[in-house]
Scaffold this active site. Structure first.
Site, PDB file in Angstrom:
ATOM      1  N   ILE A 164     -82.980 -42.671  42.545  1.00  0.00           N
ATOM      2  CA  ILE A 164     -83.003 -43.649  43.878  1.00  0.00           C
ATOM      3  C   ILE A 164     -82.183 -43.122  44.788  1.00  0.00           C
ATOM      4  CG2 ILE A 164     -82.187 -46.001  44.049  1.00  0.00           C
ATOM      5  CD1 ILE A 164     -82.905 -46.934  41.111  1.00  0.00           C
ATOM      6  N   THR A 242     -76.460 -51.374  45.114  1.00  0.00           N
ATOM      7  CA  THR A 242     -77.791 -52.085  44.308  1.00  0.00           C
ATOM      8  C   THR A 242     -77.767 -51.519  43.031  1.00  0.00           C
ATOM      9  OG1 THR A 242     -79.041 -50.290  45.225  1.00  0.00           O
ATOM     10  CG2 THR A 242     -79.212 -52.138  46.672  1.00  0.00           C
ATOM     11  N   ARG A 244     -75.127 -51.488  39.676  1.00  0.00           N
ATOM     12  CA  ARG A 244     -74.359 -52.444  38.826  1.00  0.00           C
ATOM     13  C   ARG A 244     -73.361 -53.120  39.525  1.00  0.00           C
ATOM     14  NH1 ARG A 244     -78.898 -52.735  37.083  1.00  0.00           N
ATOM     15  NH2 ARG A 244     -79.672 -52.578  34.828  1.00  0.00           N
ATOM     16  N   GLU A 273     -73.303 -62.239  36.578  1.00  0.00           N
ATOM     17  CA  GLU A 273     -74.494 -62.555  37.250  1.00  0.00           C
ATOM     18  C   GLU A 273     -74.998 -63.847  36.300  1.00  0.00           C
ATOM     19  OE1 GLU A 273     -77.269 -59.146  37.762  1.00  0.00           O
ATOM     20  OE2 GLU A 273     -75.977 -58.194  39.035  1.00  0.00           O
ATOM     21  N   HIS A 292     -79.996 -59.570  42.777  1.00  0.00           N
ATOM     22  CA  HIS A 292     -80.559 -58.581  41.881  1.00  0.00           C
ATOM     23  C   HIS A 292     -81.883 -58.408  42.024  1.00  0.00           C
ATOM     24  CE1 HIS A 292     -79.245 -56.075  38.310  1.00  0.00           C
ATOM     25  NE2 HIS A 292     -80.031 -55.613  38.861  1.00  0.00           N
TER      26      HIS A 292
HETATM   27  C1  DGY Z   1     -82.884 -51.908  36.514  1.00  0.00           C
HETATM   28  O1  DGY Z   1     -84.022 -51.553  36.347  1.00  0.00           O
HETATM   29  O2  DGY Z   1     -82.007 -51.526  35.870  1.00  0.00           O
HETATM   30  C2  DGY Z   1     -82.731 -52.766  37.497  1.00  0.00           C
HETATM   31  O3  DGY Z   1     -81.555 -53.284  37.825  1.00  0.00           O
HETATM   32  C3  DGY Z   1     -83.472 -54.082  37.532  1.00  0.00           C
HETATM   33  O4  DGY Z   1     -84.688 -53.543  38.029  1.00  0.00           O
END
Ligand code: DGY
Length: 342
Positions: A164, A242, A244, A273, A292
């Protein structure tokens, strides 16, 4: 193929309805006990669900710990519909000979898209701009109204250059950003390809105009963004998360934003959450928060569900699941005399 007949006898507990046709495929192959409704099963229901289940298909909202595994004597596989699996005690699962699978890869680009959307929105103050119009505060074009930060030419610090992080770097290149990164392991090839420079965590914090986090939640990364980290960042910096929520000490983020020791933050995740309506974070106008939704596109969520079902069925059928996070359980599985898995 032995698949259907063998796994039809298997019982699977699924903790939420799934998008796409994964559930239908699962029902063709196994006895499915689906938790109804849109909320996660309470602990007692989860324990009851796994009591005589061979497989568990869960979400990141379900805690799978040693106590649950003790309780689930028949359980052979826990398949989570997520890339992150910090809700699962993988060590305990391994000790119980339970395979754990996840859904990496398919959500990479979608999560990077959201990361960039948050970065752009926070930099150009989109939520505040929208509120200004709705509140009737757009009275004229004005030279100093809602000034934001430029993205082009700015320095982006990526903490965690995994899949990512790299997808975010690709987008940043398109925006003409300078890219710094930290990573557990050096990535010289990626550096060359994406034009990213490795720096220490402190250097990244001190030099970046935008800091974005892409690490898994582990004991090493938990609360890595604390008061000290926010103090090291530029006063004009924007923090994006984005990954945790628990990589951040939220009270420290709140103080940094309230005192404007950093300019703004955009977060898709929180330590607890959902974020409570009266959480002090929500009183900050320089915080953008989303619920999330990093992987929340129609296509990606369907792919994640499919992948979670594929992983689960493979494990139940005695085939190696494509995405297993504790492959040592697979390697240690008992073999029958014809060489197939038990
Ligand atoms: C994950 O896949 O870990 C994301 O936080 C949710 O798609």
């Amino acid at each position: 193929m032995p698949t259907g007949r063998r796994s039809r006898l298997h019982k699977v507990f699924v903790t939420r309805d799934l998008p796409g046709d994964g559930l239908r495929r699962l029902r063709d192959e196994a006895g499915v006990d689906l938790w109804p409704g849109g909320m996660p099963p309470p602990r007692a229901a989860l324990l009851e669900g796994v009591r005589d289940a061979d497989g568990l298909l869960c979400l990141l909202t379900d805690t799978v710990d040693a106590a649950l595994l003790d309780h689930a004597q028949r359980l052979r596989v826990v398949s989570t519909m997520a890339a992150g699996y910090d809700n699962i005690d993988v060590g305990a699962a391994t000790a119980h000979n339970v395979l754990v699978t996840n859904t990496p890869g398919v959500l990479t680009e979608t999560t990077a898209d959201l990361t960039f959307a948050l970065l752009l929105a926070a930099a150009r103050r989109l939520p505040e701009s929208e509120r200004a119009i709705r509140d009737g505060r757009w009275t004229t074009w004005s030279p100093a109204f809602l000034l934001g930060r430029d993205i082009h030419g700015a320095t982006l610090g990526i903490v965690g250059l995994g899949e990512i992080g790299q997808a975010v770097a690709r987008r940043a290149r398109g925006f003409g950003m300078r890219i710094l990164y930290t990573s557990r392991t050096p990535k010289p090839e990626v550096e060359r390809k994406l034009g990213c420079s490795p720096v220490t965590f402190d250097e990244l914090l001190a030099q970046s105009d935008f800091v974005t986090v892409h690490v898994p939640l582990t004991p090493q990364t938990r609360h890595m963004f604390d008061a000290k980290a926010f103090d090291r960042m530029k006063q004009t910096a924007i923090f994006v998360n984005t990954s945790r929520g628990a990589v951040v000490v939220e009270a420290d983020l709140q103080r940094a934003l309230a005192s404007e020791s950093i300019a703004a933050a955009a977060i898709d995740v929180a330590e607890t959450e959902p974020v409570a309506k009266d959480d002090p974070l929500l009183r900050l106008s320089n915080l953008l928060v989303t619920p999330h939704i990093g992987s929340a596109s129609v296509a990606t969520r369907a792919r994640m569900a499919d992948m979670a079902v594929d992983n689960l069925l493979a494990a139940l059928d005695g085939r190696q699941p494509p995405n297993c996070v504790n492959p040592q359980v697979w390697a240690a599985r008992p073999m029958s005399s014809d060489g197939s898995t038990a």
